[in-house]
Design a protein around this motif. Sequence first.
Motif, PDB file in Angstrom:
ATOM      1  N   LYS A   1       0.824  -1.214   0.000  1.00  0.00           N
ATOM      2  CA  LYS A   1       0.000   0.000   0.000  1.00  0.00           C
ATOM      3  C   LYS A   1       0.858   1.265   0.000  1.00  0.00           C
ATOM      4  O   LYS A   1       1.931   1.291   0.603  1.00  0.00           O
ATOM      5  CB  LYS A   1      -0.886   0.023   1.243  1.00  0.00           C
ATOM      6  CG  LYS A   1      -2.074  -0.914   1.161  1.00  0.00           C
ATOM      7  CD  LYS A   1      -2.937  -0.720   2.390  1.00  0.00           C
ATOM      8  CE  LYS A   1      -4.106  -1.697   2.369  1.00  0.00           C
ATOM      9  NZ  LYS A   1      -4.900  -1.584   3.593  1.00  0.00           N
ATOM     10  N   ALA A   2       0.330   2.298  -0.629  1.00  0.00           N
ATOM     11  CA  ALA A   2       1.039   3.575  -0.661  1.00  0.00           C
ATOM     12  C   ALA A   2       0.109   4.724  -0.283  1.00  0.00           C
ATOM     13  O   ALA A   2      -1.109   4.643  -0.479  1.00  0.00           O
ATOM     14  CB  ALA A   2       1.621   3.823  -2.046  1.00  0.00           C
ATOM     15  N   THR A   3       0.687   5.778   0.267  1.00  0.00           N
ATOM     16  CA  THR A   3      -0.029   7.035   0.488  1.00  0.00           C
ATOM     17  C   THR A   3       0.679   8.107  -0.340  1.00  0.00           C
ATOM     18  O   THR A   3       1.916   8.149  -0.353  1.00  0.00           O
ATOM     19  CB  THR A   3      -0.005   7.418   1.983  1.00  0.00           C
ATOM     20  OG1 THR A   3      -0.636   6.382   2.726  1.00  0.00           O
ATOM     21  CG2 THR A   3      -0.728   8.736   2.225  1.00  0.00           C
TER      22      THR A   3
ATOM     23  N   HIS B   1      -3.709   3.828  -1.012  1.00  0.00           N
ATOM     24  CA  HIS B   1      -4.654   3.764   0.092  1.00  0.00           C
ATOM     25  C   HIS B   1      -5.333   5.112   0.310  1.00  0.00           C
ATOM     26  O   HIS B   1      -6.506   5.189   0.641  1.00  0.00           O
ATOM     27  CB  HIS B   1      -3.880   3.349   1.341  1.00  0.00           C
ATOM     28  CG  HIS B   1      -4.712   3.245   2.570  1.00  0.00           C
ATOM     29  ND1 HIS B   1      -5.624   2.234   2.750  1.00  0.00           N
ATOM     30  CD2 HIS B   1      -4.785   4.034   3.671  1.00  0.00           C
ATOM     31  CE1 HIS B   1      -6.219   2.403   3.923  1.00  0.00           C
ATOM     32  NE2 HIS B   1      -5.736   3.477   4.502  1.00  0.00           N
ATOM     33  N   GLU B   2      -4.581   6.173   0.105  1.00  0.00           N
ATOM     34  CA  GLU B   2      -5.096   7.510   0.409  1.00  0.00           C
ATOM     35  C   GLU B   2      -4.230   8.546  -0.300  1.00  0.00           C
ATOM     36  O   GLU B   2      -3.043   8.337  -0.512  1.00  0.00           O
ATOM     37  CB  GLU B   2      -5.013   7.730   1.928  1.00  0.00           C
ATOM     38  CG  GLU B   2      -5.640   9.004   2.432  1.00  0.00           C
ATOM     39  CD  GLU B   2      -5.560   9.117   3.969  1.00  0.00           C
ATOM     40  OE1 GLU B   2      -5.838   8.145   4.677  1.00  0.00           O
ATOM     41  OE2 GLU B   2      -5.179  10.210   4.439  1.00  0.00           O
TER      42      GLU B   2
ATOM     43  N   GLN C   1      -0.065   3.502   8.069  1.00  0.00           N
ATOM     44  CA  GLN C   1      -1.138   2.822   7.336  1.00  0.00           C
ATOM     45  C   GLN C   1      -0.678   2.199   6.012  1.00  0.00           C
ATOM     46  O   GLN C   1      -1.426   1.443   5.402  1.00  0.00           O
ATOM     47  CB  GLN C   1      -2.287   3.799   7.072  1.00  0.00           C
ATOM     48  CG  GLN C   1      -1.990   4.863   6.014  1.00  0.00           C
ATOM     49  CD  GLN C   1      -3.032   5.975   5.957  1.00  0.00           C
ATOM     50  OE1 GLN C   1      -3.913   6.069   6.804  1.00  0.00           O
ATOM     51  NE2 GLN C   1      -2.949   6.812   4.934  1.00  0.00           N
ATOM     52  N   SER C   2       0.543   2.517   5.578  1.00  0.00           N
ATOM     53  CA  SER C   2       0.988   1.960   4.303  1.00  0.00           C
ATOM     54  C   SER C   2       2.491   1.713   4.311  1.00  0.00           C
ATOM     55  O   SER C   2       3.183   2.046   5.274  1.00  0.00           O
ATOM     56  CB  SER C   2       0.580   2.882   3.153  1.00  0.00           C
ATOM     57  OG  SER C   2       0.991   4.205   3.394  1.00  0.00           O
ATOM     58  N   ASP C   3       2.994   1.136   3.224  1.00  0.00           N
ATOM     59  CA  ASP C   3       4.401   0.754   3.154  1.00  0.00           C
ATOM     60  C   ASP C   3       5.248   1.818   2.470  1.00  0.00           C
ATOM     61  O   ASP C   3       6.467   1.829   2.587  1.00  0.00           O
ATOM     62  CB  ASP C   3       4.528  -0.557   2.364  1.00  0.00           C
ATOM     63  CG  ASP C   3       3.524  -1.588   2.825  1.00  0.00           C
ATOM     64  OD1 ASP C   3       3.792  -2.217   3.855  1.00  0.00           O
ATOM     65  OD2 ASP C   3       2.458  -1.729   2.198  1.00  0.00           O
TER      66      ASP C   3
ATOM     67  N   LYS D   1      10.174   0.280   5.253  1.00  0.00           N
ATOM     68  CA  LYS D   1       9.240   1.147   4.534  1.00  0.00           C
ATOM     69  C   LYS D   1       9.990   2.268   3.811  1.00  0.00           C
ATOM     70  O   LYS D   1      11.126   2.586   4.159  1.00  0.00           O
ATOM     71  CB  LYS D   1       8.201   1.707   5.501  1.00  0.00           C
ATOM     72  CG  LYS D   1       7.352   0.581   6.122  1.00  0.00           C
ATOM     73  CD  LYS D   1       6.141   1.087   6.849  1.00  0.00           C
ATOM     74  CE  LYS D   1       5.242  -0.085   7.242  1.00  0.00           C
ATOM     75  NZ  LYS D   1       3.950   0.352   7.770  1.00  0.00           N
TER      76      LYS D   1
ATOM     77  N   GLN E   1     -12.969   3.294   6.090  1.00  0.00           N
ATOM     78  CA  GLN E   1     -12.073   4.402   5.761  1.00  0.00           C
ATOM     79  C   GLN E   1     -12.830   5.737   5.768  1.00  0.00           C
ATOM     80  O   GLN E   1     -12.299   6.757   6.220  1.00  0.00           O
ATOM     81  CB  GLN E   1     -11.447   4.154   4.374  1.00  0.00           C
ATOM     82  CG  GLN E   1      -9.997   4.607   4.301  1.00  0.00           C
ATOM     83  CD  GLN E   1      -9.393   4.411   2.913  1.00  0.00           C
ATOM     84  OE1 GLN E   1      -9.924   3.672   2.084  1.00  0.00           O
ATOM     85  NE2 GLN E   1      -8.283   5.084   2.667  1.00  0.00           N
TER      86      GLN E   1
END
Lengths: 413, 413
Positions: free
Chosen positions: A2-4, A37-38, A59-61, A144, B48
Motif C-alpha cells: 500500500k502507498a499514500t 490507500h489515500e 497505514q501503508s508501506d 518502509k 475508511q
Amino acid sequence: MKATIITIGDEILIGQIVDTNSVSIARHLNAAGIVVHEKVSIGDDSAQIVGCVERALGQSDIAIITGGLGPTKDDITKKTLAEMFGSELIPNQTVSDHVKRMLEERGIEFNDLNRGQALVPACCTVLFNAHGTAPGMWFERGGKVVVSLPGVPYEMEHLMQDEVMPRLKAHFELRQIVHRTMITAGLPESMLAKAIEAWENALPPYLKLAYLPNPGAVRLRLSAYEVEGESVSKEIERQFEALRRIIPHNIIGYETATMQELIHQLLTERRQTLATAESCTGGTIAARFTAMPGASAYFLCGVVSYSNASKQAVLGVDPDTIARYGAVSEQVARQMAEGARRISGADYAVSTTGIAGPAGGTAEKPVGTVWIAVAGPRRTVALLKQCGSDRGQIIDRAGAFALGLLRDELNGK
Amino acid sequence: MKATIITIGDEILIGQIVDTNSVSIARHLNAAGIVVHEKVSIGDDSAQIVGCVERALGQSDIAIITGGLGPTKDDITKKTLAEMFGSELIPNQTVSDHVKRMLEERGIEFNDLNRGQALVPACCTVLFNAHGTAPGMWFERGGKVVVSLPGVPYEMEHLMQDEVMPRLKAHFELRQIVHRTMITAGLPESMLAKAIEAWENALPPYLKLAYLPNPGAVRLRLSAYEVEGESVSKEIERQFEALRRIIPHNIIGYETATMQELIHQLLTERRQTLATAESCTGGTIAARFTAMPGASAYFLCGVVSYSNASKQAVLGVDPDTIARYGAVSEQVARQMAEGARRISGADYAVSTTGIAGPAGGTAEKPVGTVWIAVAGPRRTVALLKQCGSDRGQIIDRAGAFALGLLRDELNGK
C-alpha cells in the motif's frame, strides 16, 4: 503493498492549482501493483508534514511526497524530512555540478539559494533530476520507503518513471492490480444497473465493480487488487463477454479510450482525412485531435469561423442562408461542414454552430442550442442538440456530440 | 475556522480521474474566510470513510465530502454517514418527486434504485439538488458541520454556491482570508528571490509569501489568514507598491489573470479584432479565447492549417516559400499570420508553426522548434522558440509564447 500520496503546497489548499501530480503518481503505482490507500494534500507546514508522513507510514508501506523543494523560503519539505529522519543536510557534488551547469546554459548566476538546492539529508539516496534543479530523495525506515519529489509536473514525471518505479520494484515483492473499463452509452446509470443486476450479483468476490457516469456515457470498471494478473485478466474477459450478450447495443469502447482516440484510429487505419469547421466549440475539436501524436497523418485543416463574415469568406457559406435561417441553423451547419471538406480536400468534415452563452440566446434558440453536421463522401448529416446552460459545459458537450456523429458516419450508421 | 475536504471514489485513487471538485470547494471556502486544513481522497470503503470524517472533525470545524452518492451498489457514502450519525434512512417526498420529474423529462423509468436515492438519514438537513438526482446532506455534531455532496462537478458546484456557503456563513462567525498574487516574468525563481530578499525579510509576520513558478513566469502570492480584511488588503497593496519599485520591469499582471484574459480585455476596450493561424498548437490558441464569454466581439476567425495544402489554399502561403524554407520557418509563420489577417479582416493575427513531436524532428529543427508570428496594422514580427520535448508541453508553451508576443505587439513594444 500500500502507498499514500502526499502533495504539499498552500496553493493546493486555496484552490490556486489543480493537483495533477497525484493522478500521474497513482497511475504509476497501480500499474506496478501498488494499491494507493489515500491521497492527502497539506500546506507548507513543518508539523503537518511530519504528522502526515508518520500517519502514512502507519497505514501503508510507501509514502510518495511531492512539492516544497524549491529554492525559496516557503519551501520547507527537505529540511523537515531531514529533521524527521534525524539527519543533517550535507552538500552533494553531483547535484551541485548539475545545478551549476543548468543555470549556466540559461545564463543565470549560481547564488546561495541554488547552493541550498545542492544540500541533501545525509541519510537519503539522491534521485538525480535531469530536468530540474531540485533532486528527488529516497528514505528508508524499517523496510518502509518515503520518497520526496519536486512538484514541477514533468520533473516529477521523469523521476517517477526513471528512478522511483524501478527502485520500488526492486525493493518490494509486488503482486498485480488489474483494472478493465467498458464504456457504455444509451442507458442512464440506474437503468444500466437494473439491466445488469443479475450479472453484477454473480461476480466473483475478488472483482470490484464501479459505475462512472460521464456526459453521454457510463463507464463500468472491474478491478482486482493484488492478485495473479493473468488468470484474473482472463476472468474479467469472460465477464465482459457475458456483459456483451446482455447489453450488445450499448458498448462503445474499452478503457479510457476517448471518442477522438477511436476516430484517430479509424482514420489512420483507413488512410482517410478530416477537417473541422467550428463556431461555438471554438477550436476545441481541432485541439482534441491535434493533441494526439500522429494526427498530422489525417488532420488537414480546421477553421474556427466565429464571425459570419469568416463563415462566408473562408468556408463559402451562403450569406442569404445566414440571413434567412440565422448562423445557428441546420442549413449553416451543413454548409460549414461541406465548405471545410471542399477547401481542405478532406474525406470528412465536422461542424458546429451554436449559442455558447451567456449572452445571445432567444426564446426560439436558447443558450445551449447547437447544430452539428458531418459531411462525408456519401452524404451530409445534421443534428440539433441542447448542450446545457454553462459556457464550458456547452463547449464540451457540443464537442462530444459532434465526435459521436462523426464516429457514426465513419461506421456507416 | 478550519475545514477538511474529503473526496471519495476509487477512480481518484487509481488515477482514472483528475479531482477538480476539491479545487472548486477550496476556492469557495477561502473566499468566505474558511481555512482549508487538509484535502483527502479515499476509496469507497465504509471503515475508511468513517475514520476519515472522524479525523476531520478532530482537526477542523467543517468536513465537506463529495462522491459516493450515486444509485448503484458501489456508492456507500450515504449509508455510511447514516450509520456514523446513528440515524436511519427515511424516504423524502420532495426528493422523490424531484427525481421522478427529472427522469420523466428524460423518458427514463423510475425504478427501485431511484427510490433509494430519495432515502435520506433522518438526522440530516436535505440540500435540494436542482440539477441531479442525489440530494446534498448537512449534518451537525457538537457545533461542527459535515456536508455530503454528489461528485458530479456541476451538481456539486451549484449546491456549494446556493446551499452550503449561505448556511456556513449563517452557522459560523467567519473572519477573512486575503490572497493577492503578483505575476512576474523575466527573472528565474532563485534570482527573483535574491532581488527581493530584503523586502521579503521585512514583511509583517501575518503575511505569508509563496513563490509559484510557471513556464515563463513566477507568481508571488501574499496570504493572510483569518484577519480583518480591509486593513490587511491595504497593507498588501503597500507591499506590492514597494515591490513595484524593486522589480519595475518584471511585473506582468495580478491575480490569476491569464495572458488571454489580458488580451481579451485590451481588444474589447479598443474594439480591435483578432484572428489565429495555428499549426503545431492545433486550435488551442483559438480555444483559449473562445472559452471566454464575450470573445465573439473580437475573435473573427481561426485556422488550424495542419497540412501544407491548407496553409496554401486557406491562408495563401506561397508554396515556393514552403519548399524553400520548410513549413516550420520564419517565412511561413509570417505568411500564415498575414494570411489569417487578410482573409478575416482582423486587426491582428497570431500564427504558430512548429514540430510538436514525437516524430518529425531533425538535427537542424529538433522537436520543440516553433516559429511564432504576429501580424498587425503596423508590421509583422516573428520569433523562434524552443518549447521543450513533450508534445503537450510544446503545445502549451508555444501557445504561451504566441500570446506573449501578441500582447507585446498590442502594447506597442
